[in-house]
Design a protein around this motif. Structure first.
Motif, mmCIF file in Angstrom:
data_model
loop_
_atom_site.group_PDB
_atom_site.id
_atom_site.type_symbol
_atom_site.label_atom_id
_atom_site.label_comp_id
_atom_site.label_asym_id
_atom_site.label_seq_id
_atom_site.Cartn_x
_atom_site.Cartn_y
_atom_site.Cartn_z
ATOM 1 N N HIS A 149 1.072 -1.312 0.267
ATOM 2 C CA HIS A 149 0.085 0.146 -0.092
ATOM 3 C C HIS A 149 0.809 1.237 0.008
ATOM 4 C CE1 HIS A 149 -2.869 3.112 1.578
ATOM 5 N NE2 HIS A 149 -3.986 2.289 0.807
ATOM 6 N N THR A 150 2.003 1.246 0.926
ATOM 7 C CA THR A 150 3.038 2.376 0.934
ATOM 8 C C THR A 150 3.726 2.480 -0.372
ATOM 9 O OG1 THR A 150 2.956 2.180 3.148
ATOM 10 C CG2 THR A 150 4.783 3.440 2.249
ATOM 11 N N ALA A 151 4.287 1.476 -0.903
ATOM 12 C CA ALA A 151 5.172 1.263 -2.131
ATOM 13 C C ALA A 151 4.462 1.598 -3.384
ATOM 14 C CB ALA A 151 5.561 -0.021 -2.152
ATOM 15 N N ARG A 207 -0.236 -17.530 -7.500
ATOM 16 C CA ARG A 207 -1.247 -16.903 -7.961
ATOM 17 C C ARG A 207 -2.579 -16.586 -7.056
ATOM 18 N NH1 ARG A 207 0.564 -14.617 -12.591
ATOM 19 N NH2 ARG A 207 1.461 -16.016 -13.944
ATOM 20 N N ARG A 208 -2.856 -17.601 -6.190
ATOM 21 C CA ARG A 208 -3.731 -17.367 -5.201
ATOM 22 C C ARG A 208 -3.372 -16.236 -4.183
ATOM 23 N NH1 ARG A 208 -5.364 -22.253 -1.251
ATOM 24 N NH2 ARG A 208 -3.213 -21.653 -0.198
ATOM 25 N N SER A 209 -1.967 -16.417 -3.772
ATOM 26 C CA SER A 209 -1.646 -15.405 -2.994
ATOM 27 C C SER A 209 -1.907 -13.782 -3.563
ATOM 28 C CB SER A 209 -0.286 -15.673 -2.447
ATOM 29 O OG SER A 209 -0.076 -16.775 -1.658
ATOM 30 N N HIS A 210 -1.306 -13.993 -4.951
ATOM 31 C CA HIS A 210 -1.628 -12.527 -5.620
ATOM 32 C C HIS A 210 -3.127 -12.087 -5.655
ATOM 33 C CE1 HIS A 210 -1.087 -9.503 -8.729
ATOM 34 N NE2 HIS A 210 -1.957 -10.379 -9.508
ATOM 35 N N ARG A 211 -3.801 -13.035 -6.080
ATOM 36 C CA ARG A 211 -5.204 -12.538 -6.083
ATOM 37 C C ARG A 211 -5.926 -11.982 -4.668
ATOM 38 N NH1 ARG A 211 -5.437 -17.296 -9.306
ATOM 39 N NH2 ARG A 211 -6.254 -18.548 -7.328
ATOM 40 N N GLN A 212 -5.547 -13.009 -3.562
ATOM 41 C CA GLN A 212 -5.670 -12.256 -2.192
ATOM 42 C C GLN A 212 -5.222 -11.024 -1.933
ATOM 43 O OE1 GLN A 212 -4.461 -15.624 0.039
ATOM 44 N NE2 GLN A 212 -6.516 -16.806 -0.297
ATOM 45 N N VAL A 252 -4.215 -8.633 -4.245
ATOM 46 C CA VAL A 252 -4.991 -7.508 -4.913
ATOM 47 C C VAL A 252 -6.370 -7.177 -4.209
ATOM 48 C CG1 VAL A 252 -6.157 -7.074 -7.196
ATOM 49 C CG2 VAL A 252 -3.842 -8.251 -7.157
ATOM 50 N N ASP A 253 -7.123 -8.022 -3.823
ATOM 51 C CA ASP A 253 -8.391 -7.787 -3.150
ATOM 52 C C ASP A 253 -8.226 -7.125 -1.872
ATOM 53 O OD1 ASP A 253 -9.875 -9.384 -5.008
ATOM 54 O OD2 ASP A 253 -9.899 -11.255 -3.802
ATOM 55 N N ALA A 254 -7.025 -7.337 -1.146
ATOM 56 C CA ALA A 254 -6.641 -6.534 0.156
ATOM 57 C C ALA A 254 -6.315 -5.252 -0.439
ATOM 58 C CB ALA A 254 -5.684 -7.387 0.813
ATOM 59 N N LEU A 307 -7.111 -3.381 -3.049
ATOM 60 C CA LEU A 307 -8.359 -2.753 -3.514
ATOM 61 C C LEU A 307 -9.167 -2.207 -2.220
ATOM 62 C CD1 LEU A 307 -9.187 -4.768 -6.694
ATOM 63 C CD2 LEU A 307 -8.180 -2.625 -6.671
ATOM 64 N N ALA A 308 -9.293 -3.157 -1.369
ATOM 65 C CA ALA A 308 -10.133 -2.770 -0.168
ATOM 66 C C ALA A 308 -9.672 -1.594 0.619
ATOM 67 C CB ALA A 308 -10.248 -3.923 0.683
ATOM 68 N N ALA A 309 -8.274 -1.583 0.707
ATOM 69 C CA ALA A 309 -7.426 -0.590 1.332
ATOM 70 C C ALA A 309 -7.471 0.843 0.485
ATOM 71 C CB ALA A 309 -6.118 -1.089 1.480
ATOM 72 N N GLY A 310 -8.034 0.829 -0.608
ATOM 73 C CA GLY A 310 -7.888 2.096 -1.273
ATOM 74 C C GLY A 310 -7.104 2.254 -2.356
ATOM 75 N N VAL A 311 -6.142 1.138 -2.701
ATOM 76 C CA VAL A 311 -5.131 1.392 -3.798
ATOM 77 C C VAL A 311 -6.098 1.134 -5.274
ATOM 78 C CG1 VAL A 311 -3.275 0.158 -5.100
ATOM 79 C CG2 VAL A 311 -3.613 0.216 -2.651
ATOM 80 N N GLY A 312 -5.805 2.028 -6.117
ATOM 81 C CA GLY A 312 -6.509 1.993 -7.415
ATOM 82 C C GLY A 312 -5.966 1.297 -8.348
ATOM 83 N N PRO A 313 -6.618 0.980 -9.295
ATOM 84 C CA PRO A 313 -6.368 -0.027 -10.562
ATOM 85 C C PRO A 313 -4.985 0.337 -11.326
ATOM 86 C CG PRO A 313 -8.815 0.169 -10.438
ATOM 87 C CD PRO A 313 -8.070 1.205 -9.584
ATOM 88 N N GLU A 314 -4.898 1.661 -11.185
ATOM 89 C CA GLU A 314 -3.683 2.204 -12.044
ATOM 90 C C GLU A 314 -2.262 1.983 -11.415
ATOM 91 O OE1 GLU A 314 -1.805 6.375 -13.959
ATOM 92 O OE2 GLU A 314 -3.892 6.181 -13.490
ATOM 93 N N ASP A 315 -2.436 2.111 -9.972
ATOM 94 C CA ASP A 315 -1.202 1.986 -9.250
ATOM 95 C C ASP A 315 -1.101 0.447 -9.057
ATOM 96 O OD1 ASP A 315 -0.417 4.372 -8.591
ATOM 97 O OD2 ASP A 315 -1.853 4.667 -6.695
ATOM 98 N N LEU A 316 -2.032 -0.355 -8.862
ATOM 99 C CA LEU A 316 -2.016 -1.793 -9.075
ATOM 100 C C LEU A 316 -1.523 -2.372 -10.191
ATOM 101 C CD1 LEU A 316 -5.221 -3.245 -7.191
ATOM 102 C CD2 LEU A 316 -2.943 -3.586 -6.582
ATOM 103 N N SER A 317 -1.780 -1.838 -11.454
ATOM 104 C CA SER A 317 -0.981 -2.088 -12.668
ATOM 105 C C SER A 317 0.572 -2.153 -12.710
ATOM 106 C CB SER A 317 -1.485 -1.270 -13.698
ATOM 107 O OG SER A 317 -0.980 -0.089 -13.601
ATOM 108 N N ARG A 318 1.072 -1.426 -11.669
ATOM 109 C CA ARG A 318 2.536 -1.192 -11.544
ATOM 110 C C ARG A 318 3.191 -2.366 -10.832
ATOM 111 N NH1 ARG A 318 2.908 3.305 -8.348
ATOM 112 N NH2 ARG A 318 5.236 2.967 -8.273
ATOM 113 N N LEU A 319 2.540 -3.025 -10.096
ATOM 114 C CA LEU A 319 2.914 -4.161 -9.248
ATOM 115 C C LEU A 319 3.258 -5.638 -10.078
ATOM 116 C CD1 LEU A 319 3.463 -5.517 -6.418
ATOM 117 C CD2 LEU A 319 0.978 -6.178 -6.427
ATOM 118 N N HIS A 320 4.690 -5.834 -9.855
ATOM 119 C CA HIS A 320 5.202 -7.156 -10.317
ATOM 120 C C HIS A 320 4.700 -8.311 -9.588
ATOM 121 C CE1 HIS A 320 7.245 -4.995 -13.960
ATOM 122 N NE2 HIS A 320 7.342 -4.086 -13.136
#
Length: 433
Positions: free
Chosen positions: A320-322, A336-341, A343-345, A347-360
């Motif tokens: 969330h900070t990074a 993959r399962r950890s990644h999906r969980q 991402v859900d967490a 998104l719930a914390a307020g991270v937007g899709p654009e910022d999430l797209s930067r996550l490797h």
């Protein structure tokens, strides 16, 4: 030239004060072994420090350097590939190199061996830049100890290097502004490049050449050409997670030139001797440490964050900070399962899709990596691919034997969508502890 600094202090000709000449790659085309700015020093006894091509043209360059020391003049040598003459000096890879050769001297403004020894003493971690004139009508260099704050427009040393002494104020000011516009982005970005400027006589009203007069190479003055080499302090790579994967990534990241920090909230893990090789070991909650480093200005847009903790109580607040910071790369280990969980967490914390797209995530390129050492190679491979992408090359990773065209791609990026990459070790569904 800066690539030779780590070895210069131990080079005997430099220590004994022998005359030397500096040969530098100032032009490259096609497939070439070494990039622009690569240099080689040649002593008057024929000793060599460095390499320009891996062996193809070094012998001819040494001869040219010895000749330059004999007559005291700079020169350029061009090397390519001759299919007609198999024994001609050239590049078997088919590329082309333009080599600038300059004797080191004591003339005012000239590049001197004593200056290079002082540069070598500053260490490879310090910021440093060198601006050299490499056209046929000039020589010398300007050393920039703080490239991030250098103001080219107001530098008297740069004005002298450009040959502006005695030039009228309007023309000199115009050329200095043009130089600043091209030089400063290279200096602040820690990059190497050539800058070409209109020669001083080209700024003088244009009366030397009538408006409609025919031109030839003899009547068109050669532009002032500057080779800029800029080195910033090493970029930081932050490893979060004192585990086997962090231990393997640490030396691999240092091999790429990163300043590596290992951070873990658990003292018993962070204090292990196998992490002693890190440039810095920190025992702190990862997200708090990252926030404090950002607030203090100790990270920048070149910083890399690798989250290897694989524990939601660390991962979620840290990511969330990074993802709220301007970082070069943010990667997180997990299945993959950890990644999906994850991402859900987020998104719930307020991270937007654009910022999430930067996550490797899962982190690394798909190399079939299993062991910690293999995963470290996978991560560093993705870092190299990511840096190449930001420089304009494709992010797609494939075997060179299956490709076509030039090996070193510098063209525009062709987006092909997200890459579905996963390492075998990360695909296991049981979290590590």
């Amino acid at each position: 030239m800066l690539d030779l600094m780590p070895s210069l202090k131990e080079w005997r000709p430099a220590a004994t004060g022998q005359r030397c000449a500096l040969a530098t790659v100032v032009g490259a085309g096609g497939s070439v072994p070494r990039p622009l700015g690569t240099s080689m020093l040649v002593s008057e006894a024929g000793d060599v420090l460095g390499s320009l091509s891996g062996g193809c043209v070094e012998g001819a360059v040494v001869e040219a350097a010895l000749a330059a020391m004999h007559d005291g003049g700079t020169r350029r040598e061009f090397f390519g590939y001759s299919a007609e003459d198999a024994f001609a000096v050239g590049l078997t890879c088919g590329g082309e190199l333009e080599i600038h050769i300059e004797p080191l001297g004591a003339a005012p403004g000239a590049l001197r061996l004593e200056s290079l020894r002082l540069l070598a003493g500053q260490g490879s971690a310090s910021a440093l830049a060198l601006i050299r004139r490499v056209d046929a009508h000039g020589g010398g260099a300007v050393v920039i100890p703080d490239p991030a704050s250098f103001q080219a427009e107001h530098s008297t040393e740069l004005a002298a290097l450009l040959g502006l002494t005695g030039l009228g104020a309007p023309a000199a000011g115009h050329l200095m502004l043009a130089a600043a516009a091209q030089l400063e982005p290279l200096l602040r970005g820690g990059r190497t490049g050539l800058v070409r400027l209109a020669p001083p006589e080209g700024c003088l009203s244009g009366a030397a050449v009538p408006p409609n007069a025919p031109t030839s190479p003899a009547t068109v003055p050669e532009p002032v050409t500057l080779l800029v080499e800029s080195r910033l302090p090493p970029a930081r790579l932050l490893i979060f997670g004192a585990n086997d994967f962090g231990a393997a990534l640490l030396p691999a990241a240092q091999l790429l030139g990163y300043h590596v920090t290992l951070c873990d909230a658990r003292p018993a893990f962070a204090g292990q001797s196998r992490f002693a090789g890190a440039d810095q070991v920190v025992t702190a909650w990862p997200h708090r440490y990252l926030a404090e480093e950002a607030a203090s200005g100790r990270i920048d847009a070149r910083t890399v964050a690798c989250v290897l903790t694989h524990d939601p109580k660390f991962d979620i607040p840290l990511l969330h900070t990074a993802l709220g910071l301007d970082l070069a790369y943010v990667g997180a280990m997990g299945s993959r399962r950890s990644h999906r969980q994850r991402v859900d967490a987020l998104l719930a914390a307020g991270v937007g899709p654009e910022d999430l797209s930067r996550l490797h995530s899962p982190i690394g390129l798909d190399l079939g990596a299993v062991t910690p050492a293999e995963v470290a190679v996978s991560i560093t491979a993705e870092l190299v691919a990511s840096r190449s992408r930001s420089a304009g090359a494709s992010m797609l990773a494939a075997s060179l034997k299956d490709g076509a065209g030039p090996i070193h791609r510098t063209g525009p990026v062709h987006e092909t969508g997200p890459i579905d990459n996963v390492n075998t070790a990360q695909h296991q569904e049981t979290p590590w502890t």
